[in-house]
Design an enzyme around this catalytic site. Structure first.
Site, PDB file in Angstrom:
ATOM      1  N   GLU A 153      50.065 -56.945 -40.741  1.00 47.13           N
ATOM      2  CA  GLU A 153      50.053 -58.067 -38.957  1.00 47.13           C
ATOM      3  C   GLU A 153      49.968 -59.399 -39.813  1.00 47.13           C
ATOM      4  O   GLU A 153      48.226 -59.433 -40.028  1.00 47.13           O
ATOM      5  CB  GLU A 153      48.876 -57.496 -38.168  1.00 47.13           C
ATOM      6  CG  GLU A 153      49.238 -57.804 -36.851  1.00 47.13           C
ATOM      7  CD  GLU A 153      48.359 -57.024 -35.813  1.00 47.13           C
ATOM      8  OE1 GLU A 153      47.107 -57.228 -35.854  1.00 47.13           O
ATOM      9  OE2 GLU A 153      49.428 -56.207 -35.042  1.00 47.13           O
TER      10      GLU A 153
ATOM     11  N   TYR B 172      54.492 -63.831 -33.361  1.00 47.56           N
ATOM     12  CA  TYR B 172      53.627 -62.409 -34.078  1.00 47.56           C
ATOM     13  C   TYR B 172      55.002 -61.747 -34.946  1.00 47.56           C
ATOM     14  O   TYR B 172      55.681 -61.427 -34.654  1.00 47.56           O
ATOM     15  CB  TYR B 172      53.732 -61.724 -32.623  1.00 47.56           C
ATOM     16  CG  TYR B 172      52.862 -59.945 -33.350  1.00 47.56           C
ATOM     17  CD1 TYR B 172      51.238 -59.725 -33.505  1.00 47.56           C
ATOM     18  CD2 TYR B 172      53.759 -59.362 -33.389  1.00 47.56           C
ATOM     19  CE1 TYR B 172      51.076 -58.833 -33.640  1.00 47.56           C
ATOM     20  CE2 TYR B 172      53.317 -58.059 -34.109  1.00 47.56           C
ATOM     21  CZ  TYR B 172      52.207 -57.021 -33.966  1.00 47.56           C
ATOM     22  OH  TYR B 172      51.248 -56.346 -34.749  1.00 47.56           O
TER      23      TYR B 172
END
Ligand code: GDP
Ligand code: MN
Length: 402
Positions: free
Chosen positions: A213, A125
């Site tokens: 993101e 991530y």
């Protein structure tokens, strides 16, 4: 402003960020052609068909009509059109769309990047966003890629790495290396991640974004670092200097009433109550919503018409509120500071006549400059409009009418 994954990836690529390659398509035939082109370009023989909607969780989400997931793997060229057909024009429900889901108008046909090799592919991530409390950008990273980051933050907060960027000196080499090291990378993959972080940061700054993101960032089995997913949130207030990015806006993804309100310069947020309201000033609008609740109603919206309410803005506001079938009454609450109450009252009467057929009660509370004159205009109009000068009376009237 949110944009689609395929648009986000195009932007990233332009800044040198390595991505999972893909081609967007809006019919099964176009999907087949896209897969063929991708095969020629990358040599891939497996493809991922990815629904393009402004919401995440697509992989685990389900298309109502066909039961297909929003991200599916096709293990040959021949499988691509049927898998695209199961997603296109369907209603995809994910944990981010709400139960009503979102219609899928486009799919991204992407190369499969999870192929087996000398090591297992690994998902990470990575995000960049503005930390408002610290007044600087922060890079967040985690080894727990592909998962909902909120869940990671709640259960295992120690698995989220944060690196704050000093705005005066910018992202430093040691910071990117620190993140890559904390993700457990070495060799080629380590170098790839450092480069990836630098390019991503450049893209974030260059586009005036408020959030990037990338979940997951993938380390492939042959140690390449790729953006598999991309969520880019552009700062609305900077779009005036990014005309090309402003054009990426997909109005079909946004609430139609909110789009119309923005075009009329109104700040409107749809809610699910039964009393519509139109107010000048955000603080007064919030106080008005409290008053509606206090009198037993539920606000149907937040609507701030701004400091200089006139007949046009009042009319635009009326039309937007009345599109909502739940609205049983409308409370207009205007404080005449710069704007005069008699002008607003004339605006209300004029708008009412222009729209015609308003069959729900309207309560107008005018206070401030020329409030008495305003009330008189409302009362003498002969329309189904109730005037109140004191807010308490307005609240009582709302209670009586609903
Ligand atoms: P999201 O569910 O909306 O966040 O969509 P993502 O783009 O993150 O994709 C969801 C999941 O699909 C990923 O976490 C992967 O597990 C899977 N996926 C994405 N690309 C590929 C691929 O190229 N090959 C395979 N086998 N799986 C993929
Ligand atoms: Mn994702």
């Amino acid at each position: 402003m949110n944009i689609h994954e395929y648009q986000s990836k195009e932007i990233l690529k332009g800044y040198g960020v390595t991505i999972q390659e893909g081609i967007v398509a809006d019919t099964p035939e176009a999907a087949a052609a896209a897969a063929k082109e991708l095969n020629a370009k990358t040599g891939t023989e497996w493809y991922v068909v990815k629904a393009q909607i402004h919401a995440g969780g697509r992989g685990k989400g389900t298309v109502n009509e066909t039961g297909s997931h929003g991200v599916v793997l096709a293990k040959s060229l021949d499988e691509v059109p049927a898998k695209a057909k199961d997603i296109l024009n369907g209603t995809l429900v994910t944990h981010q769309t709400g139960p009503e889901g979102k219609t899928v108008n486009k799919v991204l046909i992407a190369q499969d990047v999870y192929y087996p090799g000398e090591s297992d592919p690994k998902e990470f991530y990575l995000s960049i966003l503005l930390d408002r409390a610290k007044g600087c950008n922060v890079i967040m990273a985690s080894t727990e890629g592909g998962m909902d980051i909120e869940t990671v933050a709640e259960n295992t907060p120690e698995k989220i790495i944060k690196e704050w960027i000093d705005p005066a000196v910018g992202l430093q080499g040691f910071q990117a290396r620190k993140v890559a090291f904390a993700l457990g990378l070495e060799g080629e993959a380590f170098k790839g991640m450092v480069k990836f972080i630098f390019s991503l940061y450049k893209a974030y700054l260059g586009t005036d974004s408020s959030m990037f993101e990338i979940n997951p960032v993938l380390k492939t089995s042959d140690n390449k670092i790729l953006a598999v997913d991309a969520k880019v949130d552009l700062d609305d207030n900077a779009l005036f200097r990014h005309k090309d990015l402003a054009e990426l806006r997909d109005l079909s993804e946004e609430d139609p009433a909110e789009v119309e309100a923005a075009q009329s310069g109104l700040n409107y947020v749809k809610l699910d109550g039964n009393v519509g309201c139109m107010v000048n000033g955000a603080g007064l609008a919030m106080a008005t919503m409290d008053i509606i609740k206090l009198s037993g109603g539920e606000p149907a919206n937040f609507l701030d018409v701004g400091g200089s309410a006139n007949a046009q803005t009042v009319e635009a506001g009326f039309r937007i509120i009345m599109k909502d079938p739940n609205v049983k009454a409308i409370l207009i609450n205007i404080f005449g500071g710069i704007v005069r109450c008699d002008r607003v009252a004339n605006g209300v009467v004029e708008a009412y006549k222009n729209i015609g057929e308003i069959n729900i009660p309207i309560i107008v509370r005018l206070q401030g400059t020329n409030a008495e004159e305003g009330a008189k205009i409302i009362e003498e109009s002969g329309l189904k409009v109730y005037s109140a000068i004191v807010l308490k009376d307005a609240a009582a009237k709302v209670k009586e009418l609903i």
